[in-house]
Scaffold this motif. Structure first.
Motif, PDB file in Angstrom:
ATOM      1  N   ALA A 126      26.993  42.269  14.617  1.00  0.00           N
ATOM      2  CA  ALA A 126      27.281  41.867  15.998  1.00  0.00           C
ATOM      3  C   ALA A 126      26.948  42.985  16.969  1.00  0.00           C
ATOM      4  CB  ALA A 126      28.748  41.468  16.126  1.00  0.00           C
ATOM      5  N   THR A 127      27.303  44.227  16.610  1.00  0.00           N
ATOM      6  CA  THR A 127      27.027  45.374  17.480  1.00  0.00           C
ATOM      7  C   THR A 127      25.529  45.576  17.655  1.00  0.00           C
ATOM      8  OG1 THR A 127      29.062  46.467  16.748  1.00  0.00           O
ATOM      9  CG2 THR A 127      27.394  47.845  17.812  1.00  0.00           C
ATOM     10  N   LEU A 128      24.791  45.546  16.552  1.00  0.00           N
ATOM     11  CA  LEU A 128      23.340  45.689  16.625  1.00  0.00           C
ATOM     12  C   LEU A 128      22.716  44.533  17.406  1.00  0.00           C
ATOM     13  CD1 LEU A 128      22.510  46.870  12.981  1.00  0.00           C
ATOM     14  CD2 LEU A 128      22.511  48.246  15.068  1.00  0.00           C
ATOM     15  N   GLY A 129      23.279  43.345  17.199  1.00  0.00           N
ATOM     16  CA  GLY A 129      22.782  42.174  17.927  1.00  0.00           C
ATOM     17  C   GLY A 129      22.963  42.321  19.431  1.00  0.00           C
ATOM     18  N   ILE A 130      24.104  42.870  19.842  1.00  0.00           N
ATOM     19  CA  ILE A 130      24.364  43.081  21.268  1.00  0.00           C
ATOM     20  C   ILE A 130      23.356  44.067  21.855  1.00  0.00           C
ATOM     21  CG2 ILE A 130      25.981  44.111  22.908  1.00  0.00           C
ATOM     22  CD1 ILE A 130      28.248  42.927  21.216  1.00  0.00           C
ATOM     23  N   LEU A 131      23.121  45.179  21.152  1.00  0.00           N
ATOM     24  CA  LEU A 131      22.186  46.194  21.642  1.00  0.00           C
ATOM     25  C   LEU A 131      20.767  45.645  21.756  1.00  0.00           C
ATOM     26  CD1 LEU A 131      23.437  49.320  19.630  1.00  0.00           C
ATOM     27  CD2 LEU A 131      23.838  48.782  22.043  1.00  0.00           C
ATOM     28  N   VAL A 132      20.339  44.923  20.724  1.00  0.00           N
ATOM     29  CA  VAL A 132      18.994  44.336  20.746  1.00  0.00           C
ATOM     30  C   VAL A 132      18.886  43.292  21.853  1.00  0.00           C
ATOM     31  CG1 VAL A 132      17.354  42.922  19.451  1.00  0.00           C
ATOM     32  CG2 VAL A 132      18.552  44.797  18.307  1.00  0.00           C
ATOM     33  N   LEU A 133      19.940  42.484  22.011  1.00  0.00           N
ATOM     34  CA  LEU A 133      19.946  41.455  23.055  1.00  0.00           C
ATOM     35  C   LEU A 133      19.823  42.072  24.439  1.00  0.00           C
ATOM     36  CD1 LEU A 133      20.357  38.433  23.808  1.00  0.00           C
ATOM     37  CD2 LEU A 133      22.814  38.922  23.918  1.00  0.00           C
ATOM     38  N   LEU A 134      20.576  43.150  24.687  1.00  0.00           N
ATOM     39  CA  LEU A 134      20.533  43.806  25.990  1.00  0.00           C
ATOM     40  C   LEU A 134      19.156  44.409  26.258  1.00  0.00           C
ATOM     41  CD1 LEU A 134      24.010  45.577  26.203  1.00  0.00           C
ATOM     42  CD2 LEU A 134      23.248  43.535  27.419  1.00  0.00           C
ATOM     43  N   PHE A 135      18.592  45.061  25.254  1.00  0.00           N
ATOM     44  CA  PHE A 135      17.262  45.654  25.431  1.00  0.00           C
ATOM     45  C   PHE A 135      16.224  44.575  25.720  1.00  0.00           C
ATOM     46  CE2 PHE A 135      13.125  47.034  23.857  1.00  0.00           C
ATOM     47  CZ  PHE A 135      12.980  48.245  24.518  1.00  0.00           C
ATOM     48  N   ALA A 136      16.290  43.478  24.983  1.00  0.00           N
ATOM     49  CA  ALA A 136      15.322  42.402  25.157  1.00  0.00           C
ATOM     50  C   ALA A 136      15.456  41.762  26.543  1.00  0.00           C
ATOM     51  CB  ALA A 136      15.508  41.346  24.068  1.00  0.00           C
ATOM     52  N   ILE A 137      16.694  41.537  26.968  1.00  0.00           N
ATOM     53  CA  ILE A 137      16.912  40.923  28.279  1.00  0.00           C
ATOM     54  C   ILE A 137      16.480  41.867  29.394  1.00  0.00           C
ATOM     55  CG2 ILE A 137      18.669  40.070  29.883  1.00  0.00           C
ATOM     56  CD1 ILE A 137      20.194  38.971  27.526  1.00  0.00           C
ATOM     57  N   ALA A 138      16.758  43.170  29.241  1.00  0.00           N
ATOM     58  CA  ALA A 138      16.355  44.147  30.257  1.00  0.00           C
ATOM     59  C   ALA A 138      14.834  44.172  30.405  1.00  0.00           C
ATOM     60  CB  ALA A 138      16.876  45.526  29.886  1.00  0.00           C
ATOM     61  N   ASP A 139      14.127  44.154  29.293  1.00  0.00           N
ATOM     62  CA  ASP A 139      12.668  44.149  29.337  1.00  0.00           C
ATOM     63  C   ASP A 139      12.146  42.849  29.942  1.00  0.00           C
ATOM     64  OD1 ASP A 139      10.071  45.426  28.469  1.00  0.00           O
ATOM     65  OD2 ASP A 139       9.936  43.562  27.339  1.00  0.00           O
ATOM     66  N   PHE A 140      12.748  41.745  29.564  1.00  0.00           N
ATOM     67  CA  PHE A 140      12.340  40.436  30.089  1.00  0.00           C
ATOM     68  C   PHE A 140      12.619  40.340  31.587  1.00  0.00           C
ATOM     69  CE2 PHE A 140      13.441  35.964  31.049  1.00  0.00           C
ATOM     70  CZ  PHE A 140      12.229  35.366  30.762  1.00  0.00           C
ATOM     71  N   SER A 141      13.775  40.864  32.020  1.00  0.00           N
ATOM     72  CA  SER A 141      14.135  40.787  33.437  1.00  0.00           C
ATOM     73  C   SER A 141      13.171  41.595  34.298  1.00  0.00           C
ATOM     74  CB  SER A 141      15.567  41.305  33.643  1.00  0.00           C
ATOM     75  OG  SER A 141      15.641  42.696  33.433  1.00  0.00           O
ATOM     76  N   ARG A 142      12.728  42.734  33.783  1.00  0.00           N
ATOM     77  CA  ARG A 142      11.776  43.564  34.527  1.00  0.00           C
ATOM     78  C   ARG A 142      10.436  42.843  34.684  1.00  0.00           C
ATOM     79  NH1 ARG A 142       8.373  48.179  32.888  1.00  0.00           N
ATOM     80  NH2 ARG A 142       8.076  49.544  34.687  1.00  0.00           N
ATOM     81  N   ALA A 143       9.961  42.237  33.604  1.00  0.00           N
ATOM     82  CA  ALA A 143       8.692  41.522  33.660  1.00  0.00           C
ATOM     83  C   ALA A 143       8.781  40.309  34.586  1.00  0.00           C
ATOM     84  CB  ALA A 143       8.283  41.081  32.251  1.00  0.00           C
ATOM     85  N   ARG A 144       9.854  39.539  34.457  1.00  0.00           N
ATOM     86  CA  ARG A 144      10.046  38.362  35.305  1.00  0.00           C
ATOM     87  C   ARG A 144      10.261  38.766  36.755  1.00  0.00           C
ATOM     88  NH1 ARG A 144       9.026  33.880  35.891  1.00  0.00           N
ATOM     89  NH2 ARG A 144      11.068  33.135  36.549  1.00  0.00           N
ATOM     90  N   GLY A 145      10.987  39.862  36.958  1.00  0.00           N
ATOM     91  CA  GLY A 145      11.245  40.339  38.314  1.00  0.00           C
ATOM     92  C   GLY A 145       9.963  40.719  39.036  1.00  0.00           C
ATOM     93  N   ARG A 146       9.050  41.356  38.330  1.00  0.00           N
ATOM     94  CA  ARG A 146       7.782  41.735  38.943  1.00  0.00           C
ATOM     95  C   ARG A 146       6.947  40.507  39.291  1.00  0.00           C
ATOM     96  NH1 ARG A 146       5.308  47.278  36.293  1.00  0.00           N
ATOM     97  NH2 ARG A 146       6.911  48.668  37.147  1.00  0.00           N
ATOM     98  N   GLY A 147       7.050  39.484  38.462  1.00  0.00           N
ATOM     99  CA  GLY A 147       6.344  38.247  38.770  1.00  0.00           C
ATOM    100  C   GLY A 147       6.879  37.600  40.040  1.00  0.00           C
ATOM    101  N   ILE A 148       8.198  37.593  40.186  1.00  0.00           N
ATOM    102  CA  ILE A 148       8.829  37.040  41.387  1.00  0.00           C
ATOM    103  C   ILE A 148       8.483  37.895  42.600  1.00  0.00           C
ATOM    104  CG2 ILE A 148      11.077  36.649  42.497  1.00  0.00           C
ATOM    105  CD1 ILE A 148      12.147  35.896  39.715  1.00  0.00           C
TER     106      ILE A 148
END
Length: 270
Positions: free
Chosen positions: A46-68
């Motif tokens: 669960a702990t590793l899943g949380i860390l991976v989830l946060l990293f993935a969402i942060a990277d995705f948000s940056r890419a999507r944010g630049r598109g917007i």
């Protein structure tokens, strides 16, 4: 070394925080519905899943944010730092912008457009203003010298990246809400049980989270933050002009002192 760059002030507040907010219901579900009394394999996963989830969402948000970001600039006619430099924009007074143009054309070694030239070819004038913005961004990276600009940049990055994951956050929200409703149904709505109480907490968090994402996260909020940053970026010229005047005065004072020494030699030197 690249891993540690993720923990600078901008990355934490403009990239990590949007990821945490986007995943808030999922994080609440993991933390409340999983037993943490003893640290076992499930807790580690669960702990590793949380860390991976946060990293993935942060990277995705940056890419999507630049598109917007690109779409917002197209909708409003350009970057705020370019729009506000135009002579037909009154956000910053004309006199100040004239001083900034003179300063920046010296730094860029490129002639600033005259009023007539800008009126005849706005695109060419915007190209000059784009160069001005690039120079200012490269020369205002010292966050201690430009704390207000840095703060506006963080606010803009935070809002832009959060808007980038708005849809993803709401989808995660719906999944968590559906899961909570299913758990409560299985418990026959016995909310007095420990699991029922924790599930109700997760459900409340999910509802509050959905309200925030729907009401507070918008393109208007991102554009307002973008304008605030663009204005502060242009106004940072004042710091360079003040520094330039101070340097000129010191140089003049040294020259004056040198002349005085020559015209008034010390005893024994005449």
């Amino acid at each position: 070394m690249d891993l540690f760059k993720f923990f600078d002030a901008y990355s934490i507040r403009a990239r990590l925080f949007p990821a945490i907010i986007a995943a808030a219901p999922a994080l609440a579900a993991l933390s409340l519905l999983i037993s943490w009394k003893s640290f076992g394999l499930s807790n580690l996963i669960a702990t590793l899943g949380i860390l991976v989830l946060l990293f993935a969402i942060a990277d995705f948000s940056r890419a999507r944010g630049r598109g917007i970001e690109g779409k917002l600039y197209a909708e409003h006619g350009g970057m705020p730092s370019i729009i506000m430099f135009r002579r037909n924009d009154s956000t910053i007074d004309a006199g100040s912008k004239d001083r900034y143009r003179s300063f920046l054309e010296g730094k860029l070694a490129v002639a600033a457009p005259s009023p007539a030239e800008e009126s005849a070819d706005q695109a060419a004038a915007d190209a000059f203003y784009a160069q001005c913005g690039n120079w200012l961004r490269q020369n205002t990276r010292d966050t201690k010298k430009f704390p207000i600009l840095f703060g506006e940049n963080i606010t803009y990055g935070f809002r832009r990246n959060l808007l980038g994951v708005k849809l993803l956050a709401l989808c995660l929200n719906m999944i968590v809400v559906a899961g909570c409703i299913f758990i409560l149904w299985r418990l026959s709505w016995h909310s007095d049980t420990p699991q029922g109480s924790r599930t109700m907490v997760v459900l409340v968090v999910a509802v509050a989270h959905a309200a925030y994402m729907l009401l507070a996260v918008s393109r208007t909020a991102v554009w307002d933050a973008s304008k605030a940053y663009g204005r502060e970026l242009i106004l940072s010229c004042e710091s360079f002009l003040t520094q330039s005047r101070s340097t000129t005065k010191k140089t003049a004072a040294r020259k004056g002192s040198s002349k005085m020494d020559k015209t008034n030699p010390t005893p024994g030197q005449s």
